[in-house]
Design an enzyme around this catalytic site. Structure first.
Site, PDB file in Angstrom:
ATOM      1  N   ASP A 256       0.867  -1.196   0.000  1.00  0.00           N
ATOM      2  CA  ASP A 256       0.000   0.000   0.000  1.00  0.00           C
ATOM      3  C   ASP A 256       0.901   1.243   0.000  1.00  0.00           C
ATOM      4  OD1 ASP A 256      -2.320   1.642   0.206  1.00  0.00           O
ATOM      5  OD2 ASP A 256      -2.157   1.690   2.381  1.00  0.00           O
ATOM      6  N   SER A 257       0.276   2.404  -0.156  1.00  0.00           N
ATOM      7  CA  SER A 257       1.043   3.646  -0.069  1.00  0.00           C
ATOM      8  C   SER A 257       1.475   3.924   1.375  1.00  0.00           C
ATOM      9  CB  SER A 257       0.175   4.813  -0.542  1.00  0.00           C
ATOM     10  OG  SER A 257      -1.025   4.842   0.212  1.00  0.00           O
TER      11      SER A 257
ATOM     12  N   CYS B 219      -4.540  -1.431  -1.942  1.00  0.00           N
ATOM     13  CA  CYS B 219      -4.753   0.002  -2.136  1.00  0.00           C
ATOM     14  C   CYS B 219      -5.701   0.170  -3.311  1.00  0.00           C
ATOM     15  CB  CYS B 219      -3.406   0.664  -2.433  1.00  0.00           C
ATOM     16  SG  CYS B 219      -3.541   2.406  -2.865  1.00  0.00           S
ATOM     17  N   ASN B 220      -6.856   0.765  -3.063  1.00  0.00           N
ATOM     18  CA  ASN B 220      -7.832   0.993  -4.137  1.00  0.00           C
ATOM     19  C   ASN B 220      -7.283   1.960  -5.177  1.00  0.00           C
ATOM     20  OD1 ASN B 220     -10.810  -0.004  -3.042  1.00  0.00           O
ATOM     21  ND2 ASN B 220      -9.430   0.542  -1.394  1.00  0.00           N
ATOM     22  N   THR B 221      -6.619   3.012  -4.688  1.00  0.00           N
ATOM     23  CA  THR B 221      -6.126   4.060  -5.585  1.00  0.00           C
ATOM     24  C   THR B 221      -5.152   3.473  -6.599  1.00  0.00           C
ATOM     25  OG1 THR B 221      -6.297   5.499  -3.657  1.00  0.00           O
ATOM     26  CG2 THR B 221      -5.177   6.405  -5.572  1.00  0.00           C
TER      27      THR B 221
ATOM     28  N   CYS C 189     -11.066   2.862   0.512  1.00  0.00           N
ATOM     29  CA  CYS C 189      -9.655   3.172   0.727  1.00  0.00           C
ATOM     30  C   CYS C 189      -9.279   2.324   1.931  1.00  0.00           C
ATOM     31  CB  CYS C 189      -9.452   4.655   1.022  1.00  0.00           C
ATOM     32  SG  CYS C 189      -7.807   5.035   1.662  1.00  0.00           S
TER      33      CYS C 189
ATOM     34  N   HIS D 121      -7.189   2.578   4.160  1.00  0.00           N
ATOM     35  CA  HIS D 121      -6.911   3.269   5.423  1.00  0.00           C
ATOM     36  C   HIS D 121      -8.156   3.350   6.315  1.00  0.00           C
ATOM     37  CE1 HIS D 121      -3.163   4.540   3.577  1.00  0.00           C
ATOM     38  NE2 HIS D 121      -2.799   5.084   4.729  1.00  0.00           N
TER      39      HIS D 121
END
Ligand code: DGL
Length: 283
Positions: free
Chosen positions: A23-24, A87-89, A201, A203
């Protein structure tokens, strides 16, 4: 792929599959928690591109180049058997490029619009995401194909993932900050009001208690983590052996991840954070 690899000696060796969760930032830990619960036979690596966080505002070409570089460096160093883009983004933009480049399986994380719309009683569903995920054709296609007769409200928050990171790091984040970010999810139209919010998201499930507290009325929050764990289960096959869980290896691109914080968030023992070095042109 099977976690069982026939040995060459007289006994058959059992090999723990290595799964990289990416993930980010810390958000992918919400997916890791579920994967770890369902795959006690796997060796997990968690990697955060904290030097590139947040991904939400990045344009697609920039994001694609970044994720290919970071995930590429991780694959070269760690040779995982499977990668979860938690991570969806990133998933809604980069999965085709990753799959074209590498032969190993990639499991993505995308907005759970289909199950949310199937179960909404009021037919009012909101998708709480980052601005990047909201902009994607992929997300628009999910709505077109699976929203049925639901009205879907897309909310791209720039602040919520950074607020979640801050809360996770122990900083005090007031309830009003969360309330402000989620307020547009709560829609009232005639007598129908939103009854389902997709956590699009990774998070956001980590601060679910804060979101629940800030919500103007109760809703069902849809977290994709159990579906991702089921997908990984179907790739790996049945759990091969019961082992005591192996400590989680941690990688990041900026500052080393805090193992104690990760242990607190996941309940899993973690090793001291390591840095993955990138091509200087990307770092
Ligand atoms: N956790 C990421 C996601 O699922 C995004 C956070 C960010 O903006 O980097 O979309």
């Amino acid at each position: 792929m099977s976690p069982l690899t026939p040995g060459h000696g007289p006994a058959t060796a059992l090999r723990a599959p290595t799964i990289l969760v990416f993930d980010s930032g810390l958000g992918g830990l919400s997916v890791f928690r579920e994967l770890a619960r369902t795959r006690p036979d796997a060796r997990f690596i968690y990697a955060a591109d904290d030097a590139g966080f947040p991904y939400g505002p990045l344009a697609e070409p920039e994001l694609t180049a970044r994720v290919l570089a970071v995930v590429g460096a991780l694959i070269a160093r760690l040779a995982p058997d499977a990668v979860v883009i938690a991570c969806n983004t990133a998933s809604t933009a980069v999965l085709p490029a990753l799959r074209a480049r590498y032969a190993i399986p990639f499991v993505g994380t995308v907005p759970a619009i289909k199950p949310a719309c199937e179960s909404s009683l009021t037919r009012q569903v909101s998708v709480l995401a980052t601005p990047g995920t909201v902009r994607r054709d992929y997300t628009q296609a999910l709505i077109r194909d699976f929203a049925g007769n639901c009205r879907v409200t897309l909310i791209g928050s720039t602040r919520l993932a950074p607020l979640a990171e801050a809360a996770m790091a122990g900083e005090s984040v007031p309830d009003e900050a969360f309330a402000q970010e989620i307020a547009p999810c709560f829609v009232r139209e005639g007598r129908a009001r939103t009854d389902t919010v997709v956590l699009a998201c990774t998070h956001y499930p980590l601060v679910l208690d804060r979101l629940e507290r800030a919500a103007p009325w109760p809703v069902r929050w849809v977290d994709p983590a159990p579906a991702i764990a089921r997908r990984m289960g179907s790739l790996l096959g049945p759990v091969a052996f019961a082992a005591s869980p192996m400590p989680l290896r941690l990688f990041s691109t900026g500052a080393p991840l805090d193992a104690a914080m990760v242990e607190r968030l996941t309940g899993r023992k973690a090793r001291a954070g390591e840095i993955v070095s990138l091509d200087p042109a990307v770092a």
